[in-house]
Enzyme design. Sequence first.
Site, short mmCIF file in Angstrom:
data_model
loop_
_atom_site.label_atom_id
_atom_site.label_comp_id
_atom_site.label_asym_id
_atom_site.label_seq_id
_atom_site.Cartn_x
_atom_site.Cartn_y
_atom_site.Cartn_z
N SER A 1 -11.79 9.39 -0.68
CA SER A 1 -12.49 10.53 -1.29
C SER A 1 -13.49 11.16 -0.33
O SER A 1 -13.91 10.56 0.66
CB SER A 1 -13.23 10.07 -2.54
OG SER A 1 -12.36 9.37 -3.40
N1 SAH Z 1 -12.77 5.34 -3.34
C1 SAH Z 1 -11.50 5.26 -2.70
C2 SAH Z 1 -10.52 6.15 -3.42
C3 SAH Z 1 -9.09 5.83 -3.10
S1 SAH Z 1 -7.92 6.84 -3.95
C4 SAH Z 1 -11.67 5.71 -1.25
O1 SAH Z 1 -12.52 6.57 -1.00
O2 SAH Z 1 -10.95 5.27 -0.38
C5 SAH Z 1 -7.63 5.91 -5.42
C6 SAH Z 1 -6.97 4.57 -5.24
O3 SAH Z 1 -6.62 4.10 -6.54
C7 SAH Z 1 -5.67 4.56 -4.42
O4 SAH Z 1 -5.80 3.68 -3.36
C8 SAH Z 1 -4.62 4.07 -5.44
O5 SAH Z 1 -3.63 3.25 -4.86
C9 SAH Z 1 -5.47 3.30 -6.42
N2 SAH Z 1 -4.90 3.10 -7.75
C10 SAH Z 1 -4.16 3.96 -8.50
N3 SAH Z 1 -3.83 3.38 -9.67
C11 SAH Z 1 -4.37 2.14 -9.68
C12 SAH Z 1 -4.37 1.05 -10.59
N4 SAH Z 1 -3.78 1.10 -11.78
N5 SAH Z 1 -5.03 -0.08 -10.25
C13 SAH Z 1 -5.66 -0.18 -9.04
N6 SAH Z 1 -5.69 0.80 -8.14
C14 SAH Z 1 -5.05 1.95 -8.44
#
Ligand code: SAH
Length: 228
Positions: A68
Amino acid sequence: MGSGPVDDPRYIGYRRRLIEAMRAKGISDLELLQRFDQVPRHLFLPEGVRHMAYEDAPVAIGYGQTASQPSLQAFFLSLLHPNSEDRVLEIGTGSGFLTALLALSAGRVYSVERVRELSIRARRALDQLALTNVALLVGDGTIGWRRYAPYEIIVVSAASPGVPETLLAQLADPGRMLLPVGTRDRQDLILVRKEDGEITQESVRDQCTFVPLLGSFGWDERTQPGTR
Ligand code: SAH
Protein backbone atom coordinates in the site's frame (compact mmCIF):
# COMPACT_ATOMS: atom_id res chain seq x y z
CA MET A 1 17.33 1.16 13.72
CA GLY A 2 16.75 3.28 10.63
CA SER A 3 20.46 3.88 10.17
CA GLY A 4 21.58 0.50 11.53
CA PRO A 5 23.71 -2.08 9.71
CA VAL A 6 20.86 -3.52 7.59
CA ASP A 7 20.05 -0.13 6.17
CA ASP A 8 21.65 1.14 3.00
CA PRO A 9 23.02 4.71 3.16
CA ARG A 10 21.94 5.32 -0.44
CA TYR A 11 18.34 5.15 0.68
CA ILE A 12 18.47 7.49 3.67
CA GLY A 13 18.11 10.68 1.60
CA TYR A 14 15.21 9.21 -0.35
CA ARG A 15 13.52 8.18 2.87
CA ARG A 16 13.82 11.70 4.32
CA ARG A 17 12.25 13.00 1.11
CA LEU A 18 9.32 10.60 1.46
CA ILE A 19 8.79 11.84 5.01
CA GLU A 20 8.86 15.43 3.76
CA ALA A 21 6.31 14.52 1.06
CA MET A 22 4.06 12.98 3.71
CA ARG A 23 4.36 16.10 5.85
CA ALA A 24 3.40 18.18 2.83
CA LYS A 25 0.27 16.02 2.55
CA GLY A 26 -0.73 17.06 6.04
CA ILE A 27 0.65 14.21 8.15
CA SER A 28 2.00 16.12 11.13
CA ASP A 29 2.28 13.54 13.93
CA LEU A 30 6.03 13.46 14.56
CA GLU A 31 6.02 10.09 16.29
CA LEU A 32 4.23 8.62 13.31
CA LEU A 33 6.68 10.16 10.84
CA GLN A 34 9.53 8.84 12.94
CA ARG A 35 8.21 5.30 12.49
CA PHE A 36 8.63 5.71 8.74
CA ASP A 37 12.21 6.75 9.33
CA GLN A 38 12.78 3.67 11.48
CA VAL A 39 11.51 1.12 8.96
CA PRO A 40 13.45 1.02 5.68
CA ARG A 41 10.64 0.27 3.19
CA HIS A 42 13.06 -1.01 0.54
CA LEU A 43 13.81 -4.05 2.70
CA PHE A 44 10.18 -5.10 2.30
CA LEU A 45 10.11 -4.90 -1.49
CA PRO A 46 11.43 -7.31 -4.13
CA GLU A 47 14.82 -6.23 -5.61
CA GLY A 48 13.37 -5.16 -8.96
CA VAL A 49 11.08 -2.50 -7.47
CA ARG A 50 13.25 -1.22 -4.64
CA HIS A 51 13.96 2.00 -6.49
CA MET A 52 10.27 2.83 -5.91
CA ALA A 53 10.42 2.22 -2.17
CA TYR A 54 10.44 5.88 -1.16
CA GLU A 55 7.81 7.19 -3.52
CA ASP A 56 4.45 7.79 -1.94
CA ALA A 57 2.85 5.19 -4.17
CA PRO A 58 1.60 1.61 -4.06
CA VAL A 59 4.18 -0.89 -5.38
CA ALA A 60 3.60 -4.29 -7.03
CA ILE A 61 5.16 -7.03 -4.90
CA GLY A 62 4.32 -10.05 -7.10
CA TYR A 63 1.55 -12.66 -6.93
CA GLY A 64 -0.89 -10.00 -8.12
CA GLN A 65 -0.50 -8.09 -4.83
CA THR A 66 0.60 -4.56 -3.95
CA ALA A 67 2.26 -2.88 -1.00
CA SER A 68 0.00 0.00 0.00
CA GLN A 69 0.87 3.67 -0.39
CA PRO A 70 2.89 4.97 2.61
CA SER A 71 0.60 7.95 3.29
CA LEU A 72 -2.38 5.56 3.35
CA GLN A 73 -0.56 3.42 5.89
CA ALA A 74 0.14 6.54 7.93
CA PHE A 75 -3.60 7.23 7.87
CA PHE A 76 -4.23 3.65 9.09
CA LEU A 77 -1.78 4.14 11.96
CA SER A 78 -3.26 7.51 12.92
CA LEU A 79 -6.69 5.89 13.25
CA LEU A 80 -5.48 2.80 15.09
CA HIS A 81 -2.70 4.39 17.22
CA PRO A 82 -1.59 1.11 18.83
CA ASN A 83 0.06 1.21 22.23
CA SER A 84 2.42 -1.20 23.93
CA GLU A 85 -0.44 -3.11 25.60
CA ASP A 86 -2.30 -3.80 22.36
CA ARG A 87 -2.51 -7.10 20.55
CA VAL A 88 -2.99 -6.43 16.86
CA LEU A 89 -4.40 -8.83 14.28
CA GLU A 90 -3.44 -7.90 10.72
CA ILE A 91 -5.08 -9.60 7.75
CA GLY A 92 -2.97 -9.42 4.58
CA THR A 93 0.70 -9.25 5.63
CA GLY A 94 1.71 -8.51 2.02
CA SER A 95 5.16 -6.95 2.07
CA GLY A 96 5.18 -6.81 5.88
CA PHE A 97 5.84 -3.06 5.91
CA LEU A 98 2.69 -2.14 7.84
CA THR A 99 3.37 -5.15 10.09
CA ALA A 100 6.73 -3.59 11.00
CA LEU A 101 5.23 -0.15 11.60
CA LEU A 102 2.59 -1.69 13.85
CA ALA A 103 5.19 -3.79 15.69
CA LEU A 104 7.13 -0.67 16.69
CA SER A 105 4.19 0.61 18.72
CA ALA A 106 2.05 -2.41 19.63
CA GLY A 107 2.62 -5.10 22.21
CA ARG A 108 2.35 -7.94 19.73
CA VAL A 109 1.32 -8.24 16.12
CA TYR A 110 -0.31 -11.36 14.66
CA SER A 111 -0.41 -11.21 10.88
CA VAL A 112 -2.10 -13.61 8.45
CA GLU A 113 -1.28 -13.84 4.73
CA ARG A 114 -2.72 -16.29 2.19
CA VAL A 115 0.30 -16.24 -0.18
CA ARG A 116 3.04 -18.31 1.44
CA GLU A 117 5.88 -16.71 -0.54
CA LEU A 118 4.90 -13.22 0.63
CA SER A 119 4.77 -14.33 4.24
CA ILE A 120 8.23 -15.88 3.96
CA ARG A 121 9.61 -12.70 2.40
CA ALA A 122 7.99 -10.54 5.08
CA ARG A 123 9.50 -12.72 7.80
CA ARG A 124 12.96 -12.21 6.34
CA ALA A 125 12.59 -8.42 6.36
CA LEU A 126 11.12 -8.36 9.88
CA ASP A 127 14.02 -10.52 11.11
CA GLN A 128 16.53 -8.10 9.60
CA LEU A 129 15.03 -5.38 11.78
CA ALA A 130 15.03 -7.74 14.79
CA LEU A 131 11.31 -7.18 15.32
CA THR A 132 10.56 -10.11 17.58
CA ASN A 133 7.01 -9.24 18.66
CA VAL A 134 5.48 -10.44 15.39
CA ALA A 135 3.86 -13.80 14.67
CA LEU A 136 3.05 -14.68 11.06
CA LEU A 137 0.60 -17.26 9.79
CA VAL A 138 -0.09 -18.51 6.27
CA GLY A 139 -3.79 -19.07 5.75
CA ASP A 140 -7.22 -17.57 5.20
CA GLY A 141 -7.34 -14.45 7.35
CA THR A 142 -11.10 -14.03 6.91
CA ILE A 143 -11.48 -16.64 9.64
CA GLY A 144 -9.09 -14.66 11.84
CA TRP A 145 -6.60 -16.26 14.21
CA ARG A 146 -8.58 -17.73 17.09
CA ARG A 147 -5.61 -18.88 19.09
CA TYR A 148 -4.56 -15.42 20.29
CA ALA A 149 -7.96 -13.68 20.28
CA PRO A 150 -9.31 -11.30 21.40
CA TYR A 151 -7.42 -8.43 19.75
CA GLU A 152 -7.67 -4.76 20.75
CA ILE A 153 -6.95 -3.86 17.12
CA ILE A 154 -7.80 -5.65 13.87
CA VAL A 155 -6.66 -4.24 10.54
CA VAL A 156 -7.56 -5.69 7.16
CA SER A 157 -5.46 -4.55 4.19
CA ALA A 158 -7.63 -6.13 1.47
CA ALA A 159 -11.10 -5.26 0.20
CA SER A 160 -13.92 -7.13 1.89
CA PRO A 161 -17.55 -7.51 0.70
CA GLY A 162 -18.69 -6.89 4.31
CA VAL A 163 -17.53 -6.90 7.92
CA PRO A 164 -16.65 -10.57 8.58
CA GLU A 165 -18.53 -11.83 11.68
CA THR A 166 -15.56 -14.07 12.42
CA LEU A 167 -13.29 -11.04 12.87
CA LEU A 168 -15.88 -9.12 14.85
CA ALA A 169 -16.06 -12.05 17.26
CA GLN A 170 -12.27 -11.90 17.75
CA LEU A 171 -12.28 -8.16 18.49
CA ALA A 172 -11.72 -7.25 22.14
CA ASP A 173 -14.13 -4.97 24.03
CA PRO A 174 -13.12 -2.19 23.84
CA GLY A 175 -11.54 -2.69 20.44
CA ARG A 176 -11.32 -1.18 16.99
CA MET A 177 -11.13 -2.63 13.52
CA LEU A 178 -10.26 -0.95 10.25
CA LEU A 179 -11.16 -2.49 6.90
CA PRO A 180 -12.07 -1.54 3.34
CA VAL A 181 -15.65 -2.61 2.55
CA GLY A 182 -17.37 -2.42 -0.82
CA THR A 183 -17.21 -3.93 -4.28
CA ARG A 184 -14.12 -5.55 -5.78
CA ASP A 185 -13.31 -2.25 -7.49
CA ARG A 186 -14.21 0.46 -4.97
CA GLN A 187 -14.42 0.53 -1.20
CA ASP A 188 -15.05 2.73 1.78
CA LEU A 189 -12.57 2.47 4.60
CA ILE A 190 -14.63 1.55 7.65
CA LEU A 191 -13.66 2.02 11.29
CA VAL A 192 -15.59 -0.39 13.50
CA ARG A 193 -15.65 0.13 17.26
CA LYS A 194 -16.72 -2.30 19.93
CA GLU A 195 -17.47 -0.78 23.34
CA ASP A 196 -19.60 -2.14 26.18
CA GLY A 197 -20.90 -4.80 23.81
CA GLU A 198 -22.03 -2.23 21.26
CA ILE A 199 -20.76 -2.12 17.71
CA THR A 200 -20.56 1.16 15.81
CA GLN A 201 -19.28 1.79 12.28
CA GLU A 202 -18.04 4.92 10.61
CA SER A 203 -16.72 5.52 7.09
CA VAL A 204 -13.38 7.34 7.39
CA ARG A 205 -12.49 7.50 3.67
CA ASP A 206 -14.32 6.72 0.45
CA GLN A 207 -13.22 5.78 -3.06
CA CYS A 208 -10.42 3.43 -1.99
CA THR A 209 -9.07 0.60 -4.12
CA PHE A 210 -7.54 -2.38 -2.35
CA VAL A 211 -6.74 -5.85 -3.68
CA PRO A 212 -9.59 -8.26 -2.91
CA LEU A 213 -9.82 -10.17 0.35
CA LEU A 214 -10.12 -13.76 -0.91
CA GLY A 215 -11.47 -16.50 1.31
CA SER A 216 -14.37 -18.00 3.24
CA PHE A 217 -15.74 -14.65 4.45
CA GLY A 218 -14.28 -12.56 1.62
CA TRP A 219 -14.55 -12.83 -2.15
CA ASP A 220 -14.66 -16.21 -3.84
CA GLU A 221 -11.08 -17.04 -4.83
CA ARG A 222 -12.16 -19.43 -7.60
CA THR A 223 -13.58 -16.66 -9.78
CA GLN A 224 -10.53 -14.43 -10.14
CA PRO A 225 -7.65 -15.80 -8.11
CA GLY A 226 -5.09 -13.20 -7.10
CA THR A 227 -6.24 -10.45 -9.42
CA ARG A 228 -7.06 -6.92 -8.44
N1 SAH B 1 -0.22 -3.81 4.08
C1 SAH B 1 0.20 -4.65 3.01
C2 SAH B 1 -0.91 -4.78 2.00
C3 SAH B 1 -0.74 -5.94 1.08
S1 SAH B 1 -2.04 -6.12 -0.11
C4 SAH B 1 1.43 -4.02 2.37
O1 SAH B 1 1.53 -2.79 2.37
O2 SAH B 1 2.27 -4.72 1.84
C5 SAH B 1 -3.16 -7.18 0.75
C6 SAH B 1 -2.67 -8.57 1.05
O3 SAH B 1 -3.79 -9.31 1.52
C7 SAH B 1 -2.11 -9.35 -0.15
O4 SAH B 1 -0.82 -9.76 0.14
C8 SAH B 1 -3.07 -10.56 -0.26
O5 SAH B 1 -2.42 -11.75 -0.65
C9 SAH B 1 -3.61 -10.65 1.14
N2 SAH B 1 -4.88 -11.36 1.30
C10 SAH B 1 -5.97 -11.34 0.50
N3 SAH B 1 -6.93 -12.14 1.01
C11 SAH B 1 -6.45 -12.67 2.16
C12 SAH B 1 -6.96 -13.57 3.14
N4 SAH B 1 -8.19 -14.09 3.07
N5 SAH B 1 -6.17 -13.88 4.19
C13 SAH B 1 -4.91 -13.37 4.30
N6 SAH B 1 -4.38 -12.53 3.41
C14 SAH B 1 -5.13 -12.18 2.34
